[in-house]
Enzyme design. Structure first.
Site, PDB file in Angstrom:
ATOM      1  N   GLU A  71      -1.152   0.358  -1.098  1.00  0.00           N
ATOM      2  CA  GLU A  71       0.223   0.364  -0.579  1.00  0.00           C
ATOM      3  C   GLU A  71       1.143   1.273  -1.383  1.00  0.00           C
ATOM      4  O   GLU A  71       2.342   1.014  -1.495  1.00  0.00           O
ATOM      5  CB  GLU A  71       0.771  -1.062  -0.481  1.00  0.00           C
ATOM      6  CG  GLU A  71      -0.032  -1.928   0.496  1.00  0.00           C
ATOM      7  CD  GLU A  71       0.616  -3.264   0.823  1.00  0.00           C
ATOM      8  OE1 GLU A  71       1.558  -3.670   0.100  1.00  0.00           O
ATOM      9  OE2 GLU A  71       0.188  -3.885   1.808  1.00  0.00           O
ATOM     10  N   GLU A  83      -6.169  -5.942   4.075  1.00  0.00           N
ATOM     11  CA  GLU A  83      -5.634  -7.244   3.668  1.00  0.00           C
ATOM     12  C   GLU A  83      -5.006  -7.915   4.874  1.00  0.00           C
ATOM     13  O   GLU A  83      -4.286  -7.280   5.647  1.00  0.00           O
ATOM     14  CB  GLU A  83      -4.541  -7.105   2.605  1.00  0.00           C
ATOM     15  CG  GLU A  83      -4.981  -6.687   1.230  1.00  0.00           C
ATOM     16  CD  GLU A  83      -3.805  -6.597   0.257  1.00  0.00           C
ATOM     17  OE1 GLU A  83      -4.063  -6.384  -0.927  1.00  0.00           O
ATOM     18  OE2 GLU A  83      -2.637  -6.732   0.699  1.00  0.00           O
TER      19      GLU A  83
END
Length: 304
Positions: free
Chosen positions: A122, A224
């Site tokens: 991220e 995720e």
């Protein structure tokens, strides 16, 4: 958008293609419940619990040098028959160099245990890099490892869907991409959580495949997703064991059963973690996202 609508739209629109059955993996932390580093025996116990409760044989970790995780987890993975996606944290030069060195030192000795290497988690979502800047880090690692492993990155679904990652997608240097999507952090009610999750992932996968010009040039995973069993309500998203079990069986297992690869976040509770901040500024607990407790007890049925 409702789940059935998303499925119908995804099937009709293409070019998303999946195999008969996907793989289920788990994000794995490198610290014990008191915040100290895990040792080899801890990873051995982790793998035993995951095998028993889920049947999985693949995990992902985030920073190869932190707590000597690459050095410790790979021998344990070999003994247990697991594969590992090793992570490199590029957000500071210190962590990037340390993690890269840990990968270069340990991965070649355990080639069969290293499923892939991700550069960044991220990093685009946090705004720490542009697409071209992160691509340069990926290319650096690819060169350092001699092309012996699949290399890619992990990021939020919207950074793939909105074109932020296009430089990586179109470069030809990304072998694998992990897309993260959390209906909980979007404040979804449980009845729409699965539909929201599918919609996010299909937007990301569809854009990647369109830009890469192929349905299989880049290996795609859900990097995720998950739902906490305890903690704070986030907008309309209510934590709880029943809610987490429902999301797991419907969204996670549904995606795997439909032929897509999914990493669940996460394997075990991590009570040492500080509170997290959501997009709306709300503070939320992040210690109860494990499919199992810190003592490796399953909270609900984990076999898809």
């Amino acid at each position: 958008m409702r789940f059935t609508t998303i499925l119908s739209a995804a099937v009709a629109s293409g070019p998303i293609v999946a195999s008969a059955a996907g793989q289920l993996g788990f994000a794995l932390g490198n610290k014990k419940s008191d915040g100290t580093c895990k040792g080899s025996s801890d990873y051995t116990a982790d793998f035993a619990a995951l095998t028993k409760e889920t049947g999985t044989k693949v995990v992902r970790i985030y920073a190869a040098s932190d707590c000597d995780v690459a050095k410790l987890i790979l021998p344990a993975a070999k003994t247990a028959g697991f594969q590992v996606i090793l992570g490199i944290w590029p957000d500071t030069d210190e962590s990037f160099q340390a993690d890269k060195a840990a990968v270069v030192a340990n991965a070649p000795k355990y080639k069969d245990q290293v499923y892939a290497i991700t550069v960044g988690s991220e990093s685009l979502y946090r705004g720490n890099f542009t697409g071209p800047q992160l691509l340069a880090k990926i290319q650096d690692v690819k060169s350092a490892t001699g092309g012996a492993f699949k290399i890619g990155t992990a990021d939020s679904w919207n950074k793939f869907a909105d074109g932020t990652a296009d430089a990586i997608v179109t470069s030809g240097d990304a072998d694998i991409l992990l897309t993260n999507a959390f209906s909980y952090w979007q404040g979804q009610v449980l009845s729409n959580a699965t539909g929201s999750f599918y919609d996010d992932i299909f937007q990301a996968f569809g854009h990647i495949q369109e830009k890469s010009g192929s349905t299989d040039k880049i290996e795609l995973w859900v990097g995720e997703t998950g739902w906490p069993t305890a903690g704070d309500k986030y907008q309309n998203a209510q934590p709880g064991t029943k809610q987490a079990s429902t999301f797991y069986s419907q969204a996670v297992c549904g995606m795997v059963d439909w032929g897509f690869n999914v990493f669940f976040f996460e394997a075990f509770d991590e009570s040492w973690k500080p509170k997290a901040i959501g997009e709306d500024g709300s503070v939320a607990d992040e210690t109860s996202w494990g499919a199992m407790t810190a003592d490796r007890t399953a909270k609900y049925s984990l076999k898809c």
